[in-house]
Design a protein around this motif. Structure first.
Motif, PDB file in Angstrom:
ATOM      1  N   ARG A 120       0.846  -1.196   0.000  1.00  0.00           N
ATOM      2  CA  ARG A 120       0.000   0.000   0.000  1.00  0.00           C
ATOM      3  C   ARG A 120       0.881   1.245   0.000  1.00  0.00           C
ATOM      4  N   PRO A 121       0.341   2.400  -0.373  1.00  0.00           N
ATOM      5  CA  PRO A 121       1.131   3.637  -0.351  1.00  0.00           C
ATOM      6  C   PRO A 121       1.271   4.179   1.075  1.00  0.00           C
ATOM      7  N   ASP A 122       1.987   3.426   1.889  1.00  0.00           N
ATOM      8  CA  ASP A 122       2.180   3.741   3.302  1.00  0.00           C
ATOM      9  C   ASP A 122       3.654   3.494   3.622  1.00  0.00           C
ATOM     10  N   PRO A 123       4.364   4.461   4.197  1.00  0.00           N
ATOM     11  CA  PRO A 123       5.790   4.259   4.500  1.00  0.00           C
ATOM     12  C   PRO A 123       6.082   3.030   5.358  1.00  0.00           C
ATOM     13  N   ASN A 177      10.455   4.687  -2.996  1.00  0.00           N
ATOM     14  CA  ASN A 177      10.055   5.533  -4.121  1.00  0.00           C
ATOM     15  C   ASN A 177       8.592   5.291  -4.477  1.00  0.00           C
ATOM     16  N   ALA A 178       8.195   4.040  -4.513  1.00  0.00           N
ATOM     17  CA  ALA A 178       6.820   3.733  -4.905  1.00  0.00           C
ATOM     18  C   ALA A 178       5.815   4.272  -3.897  1.00  0.00           C
ATOM     19  N   VAL A 179       6.054   4.056  -2.601  1.00  0.00           N
ATOM     20  CA  VAL A 179       5.048   4.467  -1.625  1.00  0.00           C
ATOM     21  C   VAL A 179       5.061   5.960  -1.342  1.00  0.00           C
ATOM     22  N   VAL A 180       6.213   6.589  -1.431  1.00  0.00           N
ATOM     23  CA  VAL A 180       6.296   8.013  -1.112  1.00  0.00           C
ATOM     24  C   VAL A 180       5.919   8.893  -2.295  1.00  0.00           C
TER      25      VAL A 180
END
Length: 154
Positions: free
Chosen positions: A6-9, A48-51
């Motif tokens: 998921r887009p979560d650090p 890179n993808a999530v941030v």
């Protein structure tokens, strides 16, 4: 082998743990330099993808074993953002902006390509050879290494 993130650090740590667990049975010990480099590359590409994309992503890891043991280890991170990686300058005090520069310096090969409604960023590590002096040339959609530049996947 793949993992959806998921887009979560917090997903960066989960991706590192997942990659370490996949090393078992691959012939790569978790404490050898190849494994340590692979985990760092997972960390950078997933970060890179999530941030920078705000999208879910899929991490794929190819760890050939058996007769294909000499084949390179391949890591891919696919996301649904159509924005291509772009060069980014990071000054000495910046806390970010060096992820793809690290990938460029550590991977034997890397690149990116459009994939469906998004893109795939990939890198490879050779298993049985010393790192060549010329390693770090970027492949893929015409990206080349820029000396003194950092890259950011957006």
């Amino acid at each position: 082998m793949q993992l959806e993130i998921r887009p979560d650090p917090a997903e960066v740590g989960r991706a590192r743990r997942w990659a370490r667990s996949r090393l078992a049975g691959s012939g790569i010990a978790v404490d050898e330099p190849l494994a340590e480099t692979l985990i760092l590359l997972v960390s950078e590409l997933v970060t890179n993808a999530v941030v920078h994309t705000g999208c879910t992503a899929v991490v794929r890891l190819f760890l050939p074993g058996g007769e294909a043991e000499a084949a390179p280890v391949r890591l891919e991170v696919a996301d649904t953002s159509t924005r291509a990686p772009v060069p980014r300058c990071a000054d000495g005090d910046a806390t970010g902006g060096r992820g793809l520069a690290l990938v460029d310096g550590l991977a034997d090969r890397w690149g990116w390509s459009p994939e469906g409604a998004g893109k795939r960023i990939w890198c490879e590590l050779d298993r049985c050879s010393e790192r060549p002096e010329a390693a770090g040339t970027a492949y893929g959609s015409g990206i080349s290494a820029y000396e003194g530049m950092a890259y950011e996947a957006v």
